[in-house]
Scaffold this active site. Structure first.
Site, PDB file in Angstrom:
ATOM      1  N   ARG A 111      -6.988  11.942  -4.972  1.00 22.88           N
ATOM      2  CA  ARG A 111      -8.218  11.196  -4.731  1.00 22.88           C
ATOM      3  C   ARG A 111      -9.417  12.145  -4.598  1.00 22.88           C
ATOM      4  NH1 ARG A 111     -10.854   9.546  -0.034  1.00 22.88           N
ATOM      5  NH2 ARG A 111     -11.611   7.394   0.054  1.00 22.88           N
ATOM      6  N   ARG A 119      -3.360   6.536   1.611  1.00 20.15           N
ATOM      7  CA  ARG A 119      -3.853   7.692   2.384  1.00 20.15           C
ATOM      8  C   ARG A 119      -2.858   8.350   3.321  1.00 20.15           C
ATOM      9  NH1 ARG A 119      -9.200   4.808   4.448  1.00 20.15           N
ATOM     10  NH2 ARG A 119      -7.695   3.100   4.303  1.00 20.15           N
ATOM     11  N   TYR A 128     -15.084 -11.751   0.222  1.00 18.91           N
ATOM     12  CA  TYR A 128     -15.792 -10.485  -0.036  1.00 18.91           C
ATOM     13  C   TYR A 128     -17.067 -10.719  -0.845  1.00 18.91           C
ATOM     14  CZ  TYR A 128     -11.736  -7.885   1.658  1.00 18.91           C
ATOM     15  OH  TYR A 128     -10.734  -7.376   2.441  1.00 18.91           O
ATOM     16  N   ARG A 151       0.829  -1.215   0.000  1.00 24.45           N
ATOM     17  CA  ARG A 151       0.000   0.000   0.000  1.00 24.45           C
ATOM     18  C   ARG A 151       0.865   1.268   0.000  1.00 24.45           C
ATOM     19  NH1 ARG A 151      -5.613  -0.871   1.876  1.00 24.45           N
ATOM     20  NH2 ARG A 151      -6.004  -2.950   1.149  1.00 24.45           N
ATOM     21  N   ASP A 164      -7.149  -2.436  -7.137  1.00 20.73           N
ATOM     22  CA  ASP A 164      -7.620  -3.136  -5.949  1.00 20.73           C
ATOM     23  C   ASP A 164      -7.899  -4.580  -6.302  1.00 20.73           C
ATOM     24  OD1 ASP A 164      -8.434  -2.315  -3.059  1.00 20.73           O
ATOM     25  OD2 ASP A 164      -9.905  -3.810  -3.696  1.00 20.73           O
TER      26      ASP A 164
HETATM   27  O1  1CP Z   1       0.141   0.884  -3.367  1.00 21.64           O
HETATM   28  C1  1CP Z   1      -0.301  -0.288  -3.348  1.00 21.64           C
HETATM   29  O2  1CP Z   1       0.120  -1.168  -2.579  1.00 21.64           O
HETATM   30  C2  1CP Z   1      -1.265  -0.701  -4.458  1.00 21.64           C
HETATM   31  C3  1CP Z   1      -2.616  -0.608  -4.224  1.00 21.64           C
HETATM   32  C4  1CP Z   1      -3.516  -1.609  -3.497  1.00 21.64           C
HETATM   33  C5  1CP Z   1      -3.406  -3.002  -3.285  1.00 21.64           C
HETATM   34  C6  1CP Z   1      -2.238  -3.912  -3.605  1.00 21.64           C
HETATM   35  C7  1CP Z   1      -4.747  -1.205  -2.984  1.00 21.64           C
HETATM   36  C8  1CP Z   1      -5.239   0.165  -2.999  1.00 21.64           C
HETATM   37  N1  1CP Z   1      -5.427  -2.324  -2.557  1.00 21.64           N
HETATM   38  C9  1CP Z   1      -4.622  -3.426  -2.698  1.00 21.64           C
HETATM   39  C10 1CP Z   1      -4.955  -4.822  -2.399  1.00 21.64           C
HETATM   40  C11 1CP Z   1      -6.088  -5.115  -1.494  1.00 21.64           C
HETATM   41  N2  1CP Z   1      -7.341  -4.528  -1.452  1.00 21.64           N
HETATM   42  C12 1CP Z   1      -6.095  -6.173  -0.561  1.00 21.64           C
HETATM   43  C13 1CP Z   1      -4.947  -7.151  -0.388  1.00 21.64           C
HETATM   44  C14 1CP Z   1      -3.851  -6.588   0.425  1.00 21.64           C
HETATM   45  C15 1CP Z   1      -4.193  -6.393   1.887  1.00 21.64           C
HETATM   46  O3  1CP Z   1      -4.415  -7.388   2.567  1.00 21.64           O
HETATM   47  O4  1CP Z   1      -4.182  -5.231   2.298  1.00 21.64           O
HETATM   48  C16 1CP Z   1      -7.340  -6.184   0.094  1.00 21.64           C
HETATM   49  C17 1CP Z   1      -7.807  -7.115   1.194  1.00 21.64           C
HETATM   50  C18 1CP Z   1      -8.129  -5.150  -0.478  1.00 21.64           C
HETATM   51  C19 1CP Z   1      -9.531  -4.804  -0.160  1.00 21.64           C
HETATM   52  C20 1CP Z   1      -9.626  -3.399   0.271  1.00 21.64           C
HETATM   53  N3  1CP Z   1      -9.642  -2.339  -0.591  1.00 21.64           N
HETATM   54  C21 1CP Z   1      -9.600  -2.895   1.587  1.00 21.64           C
HETATM   55  C22 1CP Z   1      -9.515  -3.741   2.853  1.00 21.64           C
HETATM   56  C23 1CP Z   1     -10.860  -3.915   3.430  1.00 21.64           C
HETATM   57  C24 1CP Z   1     -10.880  -4.889   4.588  1.00 21.64           C
HETATM   58  O5  1CP Z   1     -11.522  -5.940   4.449  1.00 21.64           O
HETATM   59  O6  1CP Z   1     -10.243  -4.596   5.622  1.00 21.64           O
HETATM   60  C25 1CP Z   1      -9.643  -1.500   1.505  1.00 21.64           C
HETATM   61  C26 1CP Z   1      -9.677  -0.505   2.633  1.00 21.64           C
HETATM   62  C27 1CP Z   1      -9.648  -1.157   0.123  1.00 21.64           C
HETATM   63  C28 1CP Z   1      -9.584   0.192  -0.472  1.00 21.64           C
HETATM   64  C29 1CP Z   1      -8.222   0.602  -0.893  1.00 21.64           C
HETATM   65  N4  1CP Z   1      -7.454  -0.130  -1.781  1.00 21.64           N
HETATM   66  C30 1CP Z   1      -6.280   0.549  -2.040  1.00 21.64           C
HETATM   67  C31 1CP Z   1      -6.308   1.765  -1.270  1.00 21.64           C
HETATM   68  C32 1CP Z   1      -5.239   2.821  -1.293  1.00 21.64           C
HETATM   69  C33 1CP Z   1      -7.516   1.777  -0.558  1.00 21.64           C
HETATM   70  C34 1CP Z   1      -8.007   2.879   0.361  1.00 21.64           C
HETATM   71  C35 1CP Z   1      -8.953   3.662  -0.460  1.00 21.64           C
HETATM   72  C36 1CP Z   1      -9.106   5.084  -0.103  1.00 21.64           C
HETATM   73  O7  1CP Z   1      -9.923   5.347   0.772  1.00 21.64           O
HETATM   74  O8  1CP Z   1      -8.462   5.947  -0.742  1.00 21.64           O
END
Ligand code: 1CP
Length: 354
Positions: free
Chosen positions: A40, A31, A154, A27, A77
């Site tokens: 964003r 944020r 999910y 990540r 994502d």
């Molecule tokens: O910079 C990076 O690493 C690339 C971007 C990236 C990746 C690899 C994002 C952006 N998401 C992911 C993968 C992802 N998404 C996973 C696997 C990795 C992990 O375990 O963290 C998972 C479970 C998700 C699902 C997801 N999308 C969540 C988690 C929800 C939960 O169940 O706890 C969330 C919060 C998101 C939104 C998201 N994805 C990425 C970002 C930067 C965000 C936050 C969005 C925002 O509000 O701007």
């Protein structure tokens, strides 16, 4: 494929000699960076960032402009696949991801079909092409997907952060139905990752974020089998260059030996497993990526440098280690602590590579 200026990350995944230990951060675009929050809010939402290849390129490059990282990761994502399958992904303000139409009825599940990435997820492969062109062969680009089990969590629960009771009930009571979801999702993941590789991804990572919630027996049956099937179906080489695969099962520390048999080149490690022990268990079968507790980044550069020293010493001499966090960076991380982390890894690691 043109020669990359910095391929230390790719070589470390393949356990080839490197001059230092490479680092990227799960990540890394997100944020905790003010410039990310600005882009964003201009885009209107997280999903519109993902769906716009120019903006996805912009945010992918943001952490690289600040920190001397050794890899870029596609900004997207894991939930793009279920969205493309028609489940209706949305993000309610201040909450995690949700689906409008989670899988609840047998009929819905029987109708599921695998996605065509260059059709339904062309915005992702377009982003890969755009990021590759912006990177101009400076650094490798990581493509990624969720694991079928994690995506199924999910798709069935309809949201994150649950106790997985709906998922587990279906897996135990109707394995036929649950396997149907896993099969369609595996076929989609294979097509999706191969499309990212064709578009230019230099390595791929599979996030099995919720695999660790399963019993050992259920993990083999409902996650590991699909991980193995995916690895055996991925494009291995492009123009004579190997495309390494990383498998990350969060909470999977107890299964490292069997995860090393999935066909992964390297395993992601969360912070609950000691990296020295992990290395002695997997030997030279796979590389390791990890595994600093992201909470360390909430402290200060002194604590960070000490922790980096312990993890590097824990892995020990030789190649096969990619430094990373054990999970995603917290949104409350001061960016200057990430700077201190990247510098500490680059300063302290050359002594392990002589
Ligand atoms: O910079 C990076 O690493 C690339 C971007 C990236 C990746 C690899 C994002 C952006 N998401 C992911 C993968 C992802 N998404 C996973 C696997 C990795 C992990 O375990 O963290 C998972 C479970 C998700 C699902 C997801 N999308 C969540 C988690 C929800 C939960 O169940 O706890 C969330 C919060 C998101 C939104 C998201 N994805 C990425 C970002 C930067 C965000 C936050 C969005 C925002 O509000 O701007």
């Amino acid at each position: 494929m043109a020669q990359l200026q910095n391929d230390v990350f790719l070589r470390a995944l393949l356990r080839q000699p490197t001059p230092y230990t490479p680092i990227w951060i799960m990540r890394q675009a997100g944020r905790y960076l003010p410039e990310y929050n600005k882009t964003r809010s201009q885009a209107g939402s997280f999903l519109s960032l993902c769906k716009n290849p120019d903006l996805a390129t912009e945010v992918t490059l943001q952490p690289l402009a600040r920190f001397n990282l050794d890899a870029a990761i596609l900004f997207s994502d894991i939930l793009t696949i279920p969205d493309a399958m028609g489940l209706g992904l949305y993000f309610a303000d201040g909450e995690g991801p949700k689906f409008e139409r989670p899988l609840r009825e047998e009929k819905q599940i029987q109708l599921l079909s695998a996605i065509e990435p260059e059709d339904q997820l062309k915005y992702v492969t377009d982003a890969v092409r755009s990021i590759k062109s912006a990177l101009a062969d400076r650094l490798p680009l990581i493509g990624f997907s969720g694991s079928p089990f994690t995506l199924a969590c999910y798709m069935i629960e309809g949201k994150g952060g649950t106790d997985f009771h709906r998922v587990k009930k279906m897996a135990y009571e109707r394995p036929d139905l649950f396997n149907k979801i896993l099969q369609v999702t595996s076929a989609s993941v294979i097509a999706y990752l191969n499309a990212q590789i064709s578009a230019g991804a230099d390595a791929v990572m599979i996030f099995d974020t919720w695999g660790g919630s399963l019993t050992s027996k259920a993990f083999k049956q409902f996650s590991q089998n699909n991980l193995t099937q995916i690895c055996s179906s991925l494009t291995r080489e492009v123009d004579g260059t190997v495309i390494p695969r990383v498998v990350f099962t969060k909470g999977g520390g107890q299964w490292l030996e069997s995860l090393a048999e999935t066909g992964a080149d390297a395993l992601g490690l969360d912070w609950s497993t000691d990296i020295a022990t992990a290395r002695s268990r997997v030997g030279d079968r796979v590389g390791l990526q990890g595994n600093m507790d992201p909470a360390i980044l909430l402290t200060n550069p002194d604590v960070i440098q000490k922790e980096v020293g312990e993890i590097l010493m824990g892995f020990g001499e030789g190649s096969g280690h990619v430094f990373n966090l054990g999970h995603g960076v917290s949104q409350f991380t001061p960016p200057e602590n990430v700077l201190a982390l990247v510098e500490a890894v680059h300063d302290q690691s050359p002594r392990y590579h002589r």
